[in-house]
Scaffold this motif. Structure first.
Motif, short mmCIF file in Angstrom:
data_model
loop_
_atom_site.label_atom_id
_atom_site.label_comp_id
_atom_site.label_asym_id
_atom_site.label_seq_id
_atom_site.Cartn_x
_atom_site.Cartn_y
_atom_site.Cartn_z
N VAL A 218 -36.49 -6.63 7.62
CA VAL A 218 -36.15 -7.47 6.46
C VAL A 218 -34.83 -7.02 5.81
CG1 VAL A 218 -37.60 -6.08 4.89
CG2 VAL A 218 -37.04 -8.44 4.29
N MET B 173 -33.05 -10.81 0.33
CA MET B 173 -34.27 -11.08 -0.43
C MET B 173 -33.99 -11.09 -1.94
SD MET B 173 -38.01 -9.22 -0.41
CE MET B 173 -37.80 -8.01 -1.69
N SER C 212 -41.63 -10.19 0.48
CA SER C 212 -41.22 -10.40 1.87
C SER C 212 -42.46 -10.78 2.68
CB SER C 212 -40.57 -9.14 2.44
OG SER C 212 -41.47 -8.07 2.40
#
Ligand code: GTP
Length: 349
Positions: free
Chosen positions: A123, A128, A142
């Motif tokens: 990720v 994000m 996430s």
């Protein structure tokens, strides 16, 4: 406070990451009677440092919510400083994921990051955080897509990736999707006000469901998902830890991994070898991490395994899919497959 280094530039993102490391790691016993789960090496460095490596450049301090084997974690951080300041907060008794987060939250930034201490993931937290800001929600989690959702927290996703429902460890017929909580999220600081003090609190079961249709005083509303693909693993069982190691080795995170394997041995990369190892005449790899001072005697063979500091593998012994604790000795000629082993005399449970 342990460690220091040059601080990253201010980007307006979260400045503090709370990392939860207070669990007992029961699924990795008997090894976790000796070593906390986060200090088991995996693809060349301890699992915890793979988590630290995910934090975006806005983060100026990592706060570790510790309980079980906090002293060992603290000593490791002192001996191997991470290039960001790390503050260790201890829990007297386990407070759960929500209680541990709250207990470690003094002076936390708004927003702040919350991370499980045993995730391996591709990720991109900078993206994000950008998505979090754009949605203007209370939090962003996430999310990774898996086939079997039973061991995880599962979400129902609506328009613009708004989370409509969250179910922890559902039966397959109750799972609203295949998107699971990947264990890394960003939250408004006011979320901490929802966590009661002085007792064990599960963030996932007790707090999260109530946040889904809720706002803070600045009008940030609801919880959003940030989906990512490529790879994710929760390194909480022996099989998953070894899978996490394969993922890390395969996805180019080898930059930090010392690949030098001394003289003479037959090495099939990827392999990470610590300092002071003796491997002459042994076969190593692929997918192996050796700690420091590991000795592989003549004709031994190690594949898809993790051997911690000071392990000795006797002549002609074979190890596959094994995790071996510090100082353990594998007798000559032994055949070890799919096992977690600790040295004789170490606590066995
Ligand atoms: P198992 O006993 O094998 O289930 O592992 P665990 O409890 O260590 O980990 P689990 O995957 O269930 O927990 C997710 C994360 O939360 C891990 O990083 C744990 O270390 C952490 N955690 C679990 N319980 C606590 C707690 O009571 N306090 C704190 N600070 N962290 C916790």
């Amino acid at each position: 406070m342990v460690g220091s280094g040059s601080l990253p530039e201010e980007t307006g993102g979260p400045e503090v990451a709370i990392v939860l490391v207070g669990g007992f790691g029961t699924r990795l016993r008997p090894l976790t009677y000796e070593v906390p789960k986060q200090l088991i090496p995996c693809a060349g460095q301890v699992a915890l440092y793979h988590v630290f490596d995910l934090v975006p450049s806005s983060v100026r301090q990592i706060v570790l919510a510790c309980g079980y084997k906090a002293a060992e974690i603290e000593s490791y951080l002192e001996a191997h400083p991470y290039p960001l300041p790390v503050r260790v907060i201890r829990e007297e008794t386990p407070l759960g994921t929500g209680g541990g987060m709250k207990n470690a939250s003094e002076g936390v930034s708004d927003p702040f990051l919350l991370m499980n201490g045993d995730v391996v993931a591709s990720v991109d937290l900078t993206r994000m955080i950008a998505a979090h800001r754009e949605h203007g929600g209370l939090g962003t989690m996430s999310l990774f897509e898996v086939e079997d959702t039973r061991p995880y927290g599962v979400v129902a996703l609506g328009a613009e990736d708004r989370i409509l429902r969250f179910v922890e460890k559902p039966e397959p017929h109750d799972a609203p999707s295949h998107w699971i909580n990947a264990g890394v999220s960003v939250w408004s600081r006011e979320v901490l006000d929802r966590v009661p003090t002085g007792r064990e609190v599960s963030f996932e079961r007790e707090i999260l469901p109530g946040l889904i249709d809720s706002s803070d005083s600045r009008g940030r509303h609801g919880v959003y998902g940030f989906t990512f693909r490529e790879f994710w693993e929760d390194a909480g069982t022996p099989e998953r830890l070894l899978h996490a190691q394969r993922l890390l080795f395969d996805h180019g995170q080898r930059r930090r991994i010392p690949l030098s394997a001394g003289t003479g041995p037959s090495v099939r990369p990827p392999v990470s070898v610590g300092v002071g190892c003796r491997l002459e005449g042994a076969h190593v790899g692929p997918y192996v991490t050796l700690g420091d001072r590991v000795v592989l005697e003549e004709g031994s063979s190690v594949e898809d395994s993790v051997l911690m500091d000071g392990v000795t593998v006797g002549r002609g012994a074979t190890l596959r899919n094994a995790i071996v604790g510090p100082g353990a000795s594998i007798p000559p000629g032994a055949e070890v497959r799919g096992k977690v082993l600790v040295r004789e005399g170490a606590p066995q449970g």
